[in-house]
Design an enzyme around this catalytic site. Structure first.
Site, PDB file in Angstrom:
ATOM      1  N   ASN A  84      44.736  42.262  34.240  1.00 18.20           N
ATOM      2  CA  ASN A  84      43.763  43.067  33.494  1.00 18.20           C
ATOM      3  C   ASN A  84      43.942  44.508  33.963  1.00 18.20           C
ATOM      4  OD1 ASN A  84      41.558  44.300  32.349  1.00 18.20           O
ATOM      5  ND2 ASN A  84      40.034  43.310  33.666  1.00 18.20           N
TER       6      ASN A  84
ATOM      7  N   HIS B  78      33.967  40.365  30.046  1.00 14.57           N
ATOM      8  CA  HIS B  78      34.238  40.780  31.432  1.00 14.57           C
ATOM      9  C   HIS B  78      32.964  41.391  32.023  1.00 14.57           C
ATOM     10  CE1 HIS B  78      35.921  42.954  34.838  1.00 14.57           C
ATOM     11  NE2 HIS B  78      36.965  42.145  34.744  1.00 14.57           N
TER      12      HIS B  78
ATOM     13  N   GLY C  17      37.186  43.803  42.487  1.00 12.70           N
ATOM     14  CA  GLY C  17      37.505  45.152  42.960  1.00 12.70           C
ATOM     15  C   GLY C  17      36.922  45.496  44.317  1.00 12.70           C
TER      16      GLY C  17
ATOM     17  N   GLU D 150      34.773  34.680  37.533  1.00 13.29           N
ATOM     18  CA  GLU D 150      34.925  35.945  38.257  1.00 13.29           C
ATOM     19  C   GLU D 150      33.600  36.314  38.917  1.00 13.29           C
ATOM     20  OE1 GLU D 150      38.396  38.409  36.832  1.00 13.29           O
ATOM     21  OE2 GLU D 150      36.718  39.018  35.608  1.00 13.29           O
TER      22      GLU D 150
ATOM     23  N   LYS E  38      42.679  47.239  32.929  1.00 14.67           N
ATOM     24  CA  LYS E  38      41.480  48.096  32.838  1.00 14.67           C
ATOM     25  C   LYS E  38      41.867  49.472  32.286  1.00 14.67           C
ATOM     26  CE  LYS E  38      39.597  45.585  36.724  1.00 14.67           C
ATOM     27  NZ  LYS E  38      38.514  45.439  37.647  1.00 14.67           N
TER      28      LYS E  38
ATOM     29  N   GLU F 175      32.471  43.883  33.797  1.00 15.10           N
ATOM     30  CA  GLU F 175      32.355  45.347  33.677  1.00 15.10           C
ATOM     31  C   GLU F 175      31.803  45.722  32.302  1.00 15.10           C
ATOM     32  OE1 GLU F 175      36.323  46.420  34.925  1.00 15.10           O
ATOM     33  OE2 GLU F 175      35.810  45.860  36.984  1.00 15.10           O
TER      34      GLU F 175
ATOM     35  N   SER G 220      39.587  39.972  43.412  1.00 19.82           N
ATOM     36  CA  SER G 220      40.365  40.354  44.589  1.00 19.82           C
ATOM     37  C   SER G 220      41.404  39.309  44.990  1.00 19.82           C
ATOM     38  CB  SER G 220      39.442  40.670  45.766  1.00 19.82           C
ATOM     39  OG  SER G 220      38.600  41.760  45.435  1.00 19.82           O
TER      40      SER G 220
HETATM   41  C1  PEP Z   1      39.131  41.892  37.266  1.00 17.37           C
HETATM   42  O1  PEP Z   1      38.852  43.027  36.948  1.00 17.37           O
HETATM   43  O2  PEP Z   1      39.048  40.985  36.415  1.00 17.37           O
HETATM   44  C2  PEP Z   1      39.518  41.618  38.639  1.00 17.37           C
HETATM   45  C3  PEP Z   1      39.602  40.380  39.042  1.00 17.37           C
HETATM   46  O3  PEP Z   1      39.776  42.711  39.427  1.00 17.37           O
HETATM   47  P1  PEP Z   1      40.316  42.663  40.965  1.00 17.37           P
HETATM   48  O4  PEP Z   1      41.457  41.686  41.010  1.00 17.37           O
HETATM   49  O5  PEP Z   1      40.716  44.053  41.264  1.00 17.37           O
HETATM   50  O6  PEP Z   1      39.174  42.171  41.795  1.00 17.37           O
END
Ligand code: PEP
Length: 276
Positions: free
Chosen positions: A9, A95, A178, A172, A11, A97, A217
């Site tokens: 992803n 998502h 992040g 998630e 972003k 975000e 992460s």
């Molecule tokens: C994400 O944005 O879906 C995500 C998992 O980000 P990160 O791997 O940076 O935690």
């Protein structure tokens, strides 16, 4: 047996030149990987570039969202049908975000998912709890509430499309996205098994087939312990998707985990008995 799925992803990252370098690296290194599907979800404006660079490769591409509308006076919206025209296989939906920054509700996420399915895309439907919700012992309740849209919110026709286009669920935990902090393999496995059980409430066969990927992460350092869990079928990667070495390494780890599981599941060859 379910193939692993590793999705990047991107972003709000990228640029024509750097995308070219990254996608070409992935293309070179990620062919012939056994048991793994790899994909990148880029900003809309780079879908054309992804299509041009990846169309003869084993790497799929997708969007990071699609509109809840199909057509009309909706300035700046991009429909599922439009992204499908750029050869997308996937789109991320719901998502955290988007849920946090754009106040996207479960209902809106469901509409987006329906539009994606009708355009022939595979939605990657994201669910997950915040830290307060986990600390308050509400993680399963929150995820259950988000999953209700999939399990009971789709009519029979839409559910059949979800099966046809291999809908994916991404667990998630919001507190892990992040932050550098990830769910422990046991925490993630428990939630993945819970999600699979919810899908089985509606369709047992689909529950066995559907891929439930983990996001939050994931790195080359923690990927093996997460991806070797029985119900963790892959990863949705943010930061690690932007570093070619990390994305490639996680795909290779996913392939090893797939092969280990396969050996484990296949019936053992008969052991020869030698007469004394
Ligand atoms: C994400 O944005 O879906 C995500 C998992 O980000 P990160 O791997 O940076 O935690």
């Amino acid at each position: 047996m379910r193939q692993k799925l590793v999705v990047g992803n991107w972003k709000l990252h990228g640029g024509l030149l750097e995308n070219q370098g990254l996608l070409n690296r992935l293309k070179q290194e990620l062919h012939d990987l056994l048991g793994v599907d790899a994909a990148v979800c880029l900003p809309y404006v780079y879908l054309f570039q992804a299509q041009a660079l990846l169309q003869d490769s084993s790497i799929a591409w997708g969007a990071q969202n699609v509109s809840q509308y199909t057509e009309g006076a909706f300035t700046s919206c991009i429909s599922a049908k439009m992204v499908a025209e750029f050869g997308c296989s996937y789109t991320i939906i719901g998502h955290s975000e988007r849920r946090a920054l754009k106040l996207e509700s479960n209902q809106v996420a469901t509409k987006r998912m329906l539009n994606a399915l009708h355009a022939g895309l595979t939605p990657i439907f994201c669910v997950g709890e915040t830290l307060d919700e986990r600390d308050g012992d509400m993680a399963e309740l929150i995820v259950r509430n988000q999953m209700l849209n999939v399990v009971y919110g789709l009519d029979d026709e839409a559910f059949a499309l979800a099966k046809k286009f291999n809908m994916v669920i991404a667990y998630e935990p919001v507190w892990a996205i992040g932050t550098g902090e990830h769910a422990s393999p046991d925490q993630a496995q428990r939630m993945h098994a819970f999600i699979r059980m919810m899908i089985a409430e509606r369709d047992r066969d689909f529950a066995d087939q559907i891929r439930i990927v983990y996001g939050g992460s994931m790195t080359p350092q923690n990927a093996h312990s997460l991806l070797s869990m029985p119900d963790i079928d892959g990863g949705l990667l943010g930061r690690a998707a932007l570093v070619a070495e990390d994305f490639i390494e996680i795909c290779k780890i996913a392939s090893r985990c797939y092969q280990q599981k396969k050996v484990f599941q296949e019936p053992m060859a008969a052991v020869p008995v030698f007469e004394a």
